[in-house]
Design a protein around this motif. Sequence first.
Motif, PDB file in Angstrom:
ATOM      1  N   TYR A 152       0.851  -1.174   0.000  1.00  0.00           N
ATOM      2  CA  TYR A 152       0.000   0.000   0.000  1.00  0.00           C
ATOM      3  C   TYR A 152       0.893   1.232   0.000  1.00  0.00           C
ATOM      4  O   TYR A 152       1.937   1.247   0.655  1.00  0.00           O
ATOM      5  CB  TYR A 152      -0.904   0.029   1.242  1.00  0.00           C
ATOM      6  N   TYR A 153       0.478   2.261  -0.727  1.00  0.00           N
ATOM      7  CA  TYR A 153       1.204   3.519  -0.744  1.00  0.00           C
ATOM      8  C   TYR A 153       0.238   4.685  -0.624  1.00  0.00           C
ATOM      9  O   TYR A 153      -0.837   4.683  -1.227  1.00  0.00           O
ATOM     10  CB  TYR A 153       2.006   3.686  -2.039  1.00  0.00           C
ATOM     11  N   ALA A 154       0.635   5.664   0.148  1.00  0.00           N
ATOM     12  CA  ALA A 154      -0.122   6.902   0.180  1.00  0.00           C
ATOM     13  C   ALA A 154      -0.048   7.564  -1.189  1.00  0.00           C
ATOM     14  O   ALA A 154       0.940   7.421  -1.915  1.00  0.00           O
ATOM     15  CB  ALA A 154       0.437   7.835   1.251  1.00  0.00           C
ATOM     16  N   ASP A 155      -1.097   8.280  -1.546  1.00  0.00           N
ATOM     17  CA  ASP A 155      -1.133   8.918  -2.858  1.00  0.00           C
ATOM     18  C   ASP A 155       0.066   9.835  -3.090  1.00  0.00           C
ATOM     19  O   ASP A 155       0.555   9.965  -4.212  1.00  0.00           O
ATOM     20  CB  ASP A 155      -2.426   9.719  -3.021  1.00  0.00           C
ATOM     21  N   SER A 156       0.534  10.460  -2.030  1.00  0.00           N
ATOM     22  CA  SER A 156       1.618  11.417  -2.156  1.00  0.00           C
ATOM     23  C   SER A 156       2.949  10.794  -2.567  1.00  0.00           C
ATOM     24  O   SER A 156       3.847  11.509  -3.023  1.00  0.00           O
ATOM     25  CB  SER A 156       1.800  12.187  -0.845  1.00  0.00           C
ATOM     26  N   VAL A 157       3.078   9.470  -2.408  1.00  0.00           N
ATOM     27  CA  VAL A 157       4.355   8.832  -2.712  1.00  0.00           C
ATOM     28  C   VAL A 157       4.249   7.755  -3.785  1.00  0.00           C
ATOM     29  O   VAL A 157       5.265   7.169  -4.168  1.00  0.00           O
ATOM     30  CB  VAL A 157       5.003   8.230  -1.448  1.00  0.00           C
ATOM     31  N   LYS A 158       3.057   7.501  -4.278  1.00  0.00           N
ATOM     32  CA  LYS A 158       2.886   6.481  -5.309  1.00  0.00           C
ATOM     33  C   LYS A 158       3.751   6.773  -6.523  1.00  0.00           C
ATOM     34  O   LYS A 158       3.820   7.895  -7.001  1.00  0.00           O
ATOM     35  CB  LYS A 158       1.424   6.392  -5.732  1.00  0.00           C
ATOM     36  N   GLY A 159       4.409   5.741  -6.994  1.00  0.00           N
ATOM     37  CA  GLY A 159       5.274   5.877  -8.150  1.00  0.00           C
ATOM     38  C   GLY A 159       6.672   6.322  -7.820  1.00  0.00           C
ATOM     39  O   GLY A 159       7.553   6.297  -8.691  1.00  0.00           O
ATOM     40  N   ARG A 160       6.898   6.739  -6.572  1.00  0.00           N
ATOM     41  CA  ARG A 160       8.213   7.223  -6.167  1.00  0.00           C
ATOM     42  C   ARG A 160       8.857   6.354  -5.097  1.00  0.00           C
ATOM     43  O   ARG A 160      10.075   6.192  -5.077  1.00  0.00           O
ATOM     44  CB  ARG A 160       8.120   8.661  -5.650  1.00  0.00           C
ATOM     45  N   PHE A 161       8.050   5.802  -4.202  1.00  0.00           N
ATOM     46  CA  PHE A 161       8.557   4.994  -3.099  1.00  0.00           C
ATOM     47  C   PHE A 161       8.215   3.525  -3.313  1.00  0.00           C
ATOM     48  O   PHE A 161       7.168   3.196  -3.883  1.00  0.00           O
ATOM     49  CB  PHE A 161       7.942   5.431  -1.770  1.00  0.00           C
ATOM     50  N   THR A 162       9.083   2.654  -2.834  1.00  0.00           N
ATOM     51  CA  THR A 162       8.853   1.219  -2.901  1.00  0.00           C
ATOM     52  C   THR A 162       9.187   0.588  -1.557  1.00  0.00           C
ATOM     53  O   THR A 162      10.294   0.748  -1.051  1.00  0.00           O
ATOM     54  CB  THR A 162       9.700   0.557  -4.000  1.00  0.00           C
ATOM     55  N   VAL A 163       8.231  -0.124  -0.991  1.00  0.00           N
ATOM     56  CA  VAL A 163       8.454  -0.811   0.273  1.00  0.00           C
ATOM     57  C   VAL A 163       8.729  -2.286  -0.005  1.00  0.00           C
ATOM     58  O   VAL A 163       8.109  -2.891  -0.889  1.00  0.00           O
ATOM     59  CB  VAL A 163       7.252  -0.638   1.227  1.00  0.00           C
ATOM     60  N   SER A 164       9.659  -2.848   0.719  1.00  0.00           N
ATOM     61  CA  SER A 164       9.999  -4.254   0.562  1.00  0.00           C
ATOM     62  C   SER A 164      10.482  -4.797   1.899  1.00  0.00           C
ATOM     63  O   SER A 164      10.645  -4.049   2.867  1.00  0.00           O
ATOM     64  CB  SER A 164      11.059  -4.453  -0.528  1.00  0.00           C
ATOM     65  N   LYS A 165      10.720  -6.095   1.944  1.00  0.00           N
ATOM     66  CA  LYS A 165      11.168  -6.716   3.180  1.00  0.00           C
ATOM     67  C   LYS A 165      12.072  -7.890   2.901  1.00  0.00           C
ATOM     68  O   LYS A 165      12.050  -8.488   1.830  1.00  0.00           O
ATOM     69  CB  LYS A 165       9.970  -7.171   4.014  1.00  0.00           C
ATOM     70  N   ASP A 166      12.870  -8.221   3.892  1.00  0.00           N
ATOM     71  CA  ASP A 166      13.709  -9.410   3.870  1.00  0.00           C
ATOM     72  C   ASP A 166      13.371 -10.175   5.138  1.00  0.00           C
ATOM     73  O   ASP A 166      13.820  -9.818   6.226  1.00  0.00           O
ATOM     74  CB  ASP A 166      15.189  -9.036   3.822  1.00  0.00           C
ATOM     75  N   ASN A 167      12.571 -11.201   5.003  1.00  0.00           N
ATOM     76  CA  ASN A 167      12.106 -11.938   6.166  1.00  0.00           C
ATOM     77  C   ASN A 167      13.247 -12.586   6.943  1.00  0.00           C
ATOM     78  O   ASN A 167      13.228 -12.611   8.177  1.00  0.00           O
ATOM     79  CB  ASN A 167      11.099 -13.008   5.744  1.00  0.00           C
ATOM     80  N   ALA A 168      14.231 -13.108   6.237  1.00  0.00           N
ATOM     81  CA  ALA A 168      15.346 -13.774   6.897  1.00  0.00           C
ATOM     82  C   ALA A 168      16.140 -12.810   7.762  1.00  0.00           C
ATOM     83  O   ALA A 168      16.676 -13.193   8.806  1.00  0.00           O
ATOM     84  CB  ALA A 168      16.253 -14.432   5.866  1.00  0.00           C
ATOM     85  N   LYS A 169      16.235 -11.566   7.333  1.00  0.00           N
ATOM     86  CA  LYS A 169      16.984 -10.559   8.074  1.00  0.00           C
ATOM     87  C   LYS A 169      16.103  -9.718   8.988  1.00  0.00           C
ATOM     88  O   LYS A 169      16.603  -8.822   9.668  1.00  0.00           O
ATOM     89  CB  LYS A 169      17.727  -9.642   7.109  1.00  0.00           C
ATOM     90  N   LEU A 170      14.807 -10.011   9.001  1.00  0.00           N
ATOM     91  CA  LEU A 170      13.848  -9.248   9.798  1.00  0.00           C
ATOM     92  C   LEU A 170      14.005  -7.752   9.529  1.00  0.00           C
ATOM     93  O   LEU A 170      14.039  -6.942  10.456  1.00  0.00           O
ATOM     94  CB  LEU A 170      14.017  -9.554  11.286  1.00  0.00           C
ATOM     95  N   THR A 171      14.091  -7.420   8.263  1.00  0.00           N
ATOM     96  CA  THR A 171      14.356  -6.051   7.869  1.00  0.00           C
ATOM     97  C   THR A 171      13.321  -5.550   6.865  1.00  0.00           C
ATOM     98  O   THR A 171      12.961  -6.259   5.924  1.00  0.00           O
ATOM     99  CB  THR A 171      15.759  -5.916   7.266  1.00  0.00           C
ATOM    100  N   LEU A 172      12.889  -4.338   7.089  1.00  0.00           N
ATOM    101  CA  LEU A 172      11.959  -3.638   6.217  1.00  0.00           C
ATOM    102  C   LEU A 172      12.726  -2.524   5.512  1.00  0.00           C
ATOM    103  O   LEU A 172      13.597  -1.889   6.115  1.00  0.00           O
ATOM    104  CB  LEU A 172      10.821  -3.058   7.049  1.00  0.00           C
ATOM    105  N   TYR A 173      12.401  -2.280   4.251  1.00  0.00           N
ATOM    106  CA  TYR A 173      13.089  -1.262   3.477  1.00  0.00           C
ATOM    107  C   TYR A 173      12.095  -0.282   2.866  1.00  0.00           C
ATOM    108  O   TYR A 173      10.940  -0.613   2.614  1.00  0.00           O
ATOM    109  CB  TYR A 173      13.900  -1.880   2.336  1.00  0.00           C
TER     110      TYR A 173
END
Length: 116
Positions: free
Chosen positions: A58-79
């Motif tokens: 999900y992305y707020a309208d203000s950041v759509k197309g510019r921000f990308t959220v992802s995760k690495d489950n093994a590293k317990l890390t969000l990006y």
Amino acid sequence: QVQLVESGGGLVQAGGSLTLSCVASGSIIMIHSMGWYRQAPGKQRELVASITAGSSTYYADSVKGRFTVSKDNAKLTLYLQMNSLKPEDTAIYYCNAPPGRFYYEWGQGTQVTVSL
């Protein structure tokens, strides 16, 4: 108890990019639904992006197309990959559970400052 530590912020010119990281530790073995929030001076904290355990985003309208959220489950890390940054993106960025159910203790956040 879960601890959240954000990093990766800094100063960048408009149009530039930054990648934020959020490392979870403590009593957690997997990344479930998580989100990125930001709070600018004089403004309320807002949800910028979120990702579910199944990697729906999900992305707020203000950041759509510019921000990308992802995760690495093994590293317990969000990006959060942030491109085409604008001065209005200037804020302290935090990670936490998505709204509506519960929150972990908030971390210190990481400052993002976009000039011009």
